[in-house]
Design an enzyme around this catalytic site. Structure first.
Site, PDB file in Angstrom:
ATOM      1  N   VAL A 140       5.201  13.424   4.199  1.00 12.89           N
ATOM      2  CA  VAL A 140       5.779  14.499   3.404  1.00 12.89           C
ATOM      3  C   VAL A 140       5.937  13.889   2.024  1.00 12.89           C
ATOM      4  O   VAL A 140       6.820  13.079   1.799  1.00 12.89           O
ATOM      5  CB  VAL A 140       7.131  14.960   3.964  1.00 12.89           C
ATOM      6  CG1 VAL A 140       7.847  15.854   2.979  1.00 12.89           C
ATOM      7  CG2 VAL A 140       6.922  15.698   5.278  1.00 12.89           C
ATOM      8  N   PRO A 141       5.039  14.228   1.127  1.00 13.51           N
ATOM      9  CA  PRO A 141       4.802  13.420  -0.076  1.00 13.51           C
ATOM     10  C   PRO A 141       5.875  13.545  -1.147  1.00 13.51           C
ATOM     11  O   PRO A 141       5.660  14.171  -2.177  1.00 13.51           O
ATOM     12  CB  PRO A 141       3.458  13.939  -0.574  1.00 13.51           C
ATOM     13  CG  PRO A 141       3.417  15.361  -0.124  1.00 13.51           C
ATOM     14  CD  PRO A 141       4.154  15.418   1.172  1.00 13.51           C
ATOM     15  N   CYS A 142       6.995  12.908  -0.916  1.00 15.22           N
ATOM     16  CA  CYS A 142       8.045  12.952  -1.911  1.00 15.22           C
ATOM     17  C   CYS A 142       7.645  12.164  -3.161  1.00 15.22           C
ATOM     18  O   CYS A 142       8.240  12.311  -4.209  1.00 15.22           O
ATOM     19  CB  CYS A 142       9.358  12.428  -1.335  1.00 15.22           C
ATOM     20  SG  CYS A 142       9.212  10.826  -0.531  1.00 15.22           S
ATOM     21  N   HIS A 143       6.614  11.331  -3.015  1.00 12.88           N
ATOM     22  CA  HIS A 143       6.194  10.536  -4.173  1.00 12.88           C
ATOM     23  C   HIS A 143       5.451  11.367  -5.207  1.00 12.88           C
ATOM     24  O   HIS A 143       5.194  10.895  -6.310  1.00 12.88           O
ATOM     25  CB  HIS A 143       5.305   9.372  -3.701  1.00 12.88           C
ATOM     26  CG  HIS A 143       4.094   9.819  -2.937  1.00 12.88           C
ATOM     27  ND1 HIS A 143       4.142  10.094  -1.585  1.00 12.88           N
ATOM     28  CD2 HIS A 143       2.821  10.063  -3.315  1.00 12.88           C
ATOM     29  CE1 HIS A 143       2.936  10.462  -1.163  1.00 12.88           C
ATOM     30  NE2 HIS A 143       2.117  10.467  -2.199  1.00 12.88           N
TER      31      HIS A 143
END
Lengths: 182, 182
Positions: A140-143
């Site tokens: 879950v690409p919080c970056h």
DNA sequence: AGCGCTCTCGCGGTTTTCGGACATGACCAT
DNA sequence: ATGGTCATGTCCGAAAACCGCGAGAGCGCT
């Protein structure tokens, strides 16, 4: 009373450090983090499932997730988009995390833009908080969330890794993105 | 995640009001209270097993417990001593509740004496609290605890019922016990 | 002016902390 | 006798602190 949730834990090396991977019986990712932040990950699990609400059993490549992560780091970027994920979290957090998965690979979004997308334009900081509470980073690409001015602002695994991930995903400007606004 | 604990609920009339009885699959008593305090009972269940951690399914005489309770009220006082019971609660509370079952039928104990018996002579008020949090009244006989001066002090179902239960159990002085110290 | 930096403040969900209430009773000073 | 004080475990509600932000104001430089 109900016997604890049985979770499987594995580790794998990446170009930017070792990952800890936690999967459930159904092969869904429940948590993931860098080995040097494993304590925080366990804390998050405790928070979501309770003190004795789960148990971690070492197992190689549970649900094939370890392989999937290696594949992603080897360059098959799209593979994480379809990776099965299951998390706890409050309604608000789950909303934010769902929105994260809609950010296309190779692009970034600002915190305020993300807040707008979930219909809570004023909850900008709260979005940041929820971002930091994400138990399944990378997948879950919080970056892919950055400051409004393009600065990387923060990342639970360290700014350097955030920069690396964005570069890995081919974000055009990632090479020049600085930790803080210049 | 883990499907909710399946509990069975039934009701029965007694000389002093209707009882709500909750049993588990194994026929162990999980909760019991007077119908007029059913809300409190459900609250306690939520506290112990979580918001969606259990479900109540109506069933007649689950595990034969309804019959057992009727038998007790009909005069077979000893039958509740061997009744299977299962509860949540903190370690302290469970200790108190265990001590309650050791109070012989027909006798009473003061809160301070009870505190002494569990090795925490100073935790007198805490014992009172734990007493009030008992999810399986009557069977775990919290009504057999009275004030040091013999007053009935308090009872979750109402002082009158406490007095009745003690009289029913043949407590010699119960007829003269007053709600409050004279 | 226009740019870029710093400082300040408001934003809002979550977690942590704190104080009170309570099914008591022993002790001490009036 | 009467009345205040204090110990003790747990839950609950209120309040405050915490931040992976960002807009706006003030200020010093070209």
């Amino acid at each position: 009373m109900a016997e604890p949730l049985r979770l499987f834990i594995d580790r794998t090396e990446t170009p930017i450090g070792e990952l800890v991977i936690v999967a459930d019986r159904e092969g869904r990712l429940r948590a993931i983090d860098w080995t040097d932040y494993e304590a925080r990950m366990r804390q998050l699990l405790r928070l979501h499932y309770g003190e004795g609400g789960f148990e971690l059993v070492p197992e190689r490549n549970p649900g094939g997730l370890t392989t999937t992560m290696s594949t992603y780091f080897a360059g098959d970027l799209g593979i994480i988009a379809s990776m099965p994920v299951e998390t706890g979290g409050t309604p608000f957090q789950r909303t934010v995390w769902a929105a994260l998965r809609d950010i296309p690979c190779g692009t970034t979004v600002s915190y305020s833009e993300l807040a707008r997308r979930i219909g809570r334009p004023a909850a900008v900081r709260a979005v940041g908080l929820a971002n930091g509470a994400n138990p399944v980073g990378i997948v879950v690409p919080c970056h892919r969330v950055v400051g409004a001015n393009g600065s990387l602002t923060g990342y639970g695994g360290g700014i350097e890794r955030k920069r690396w991930l964005l570069a890995h995903e081919g974000h055009a400007a990632s090479q020049s993105l600085l930790p803080f606004a210049r």
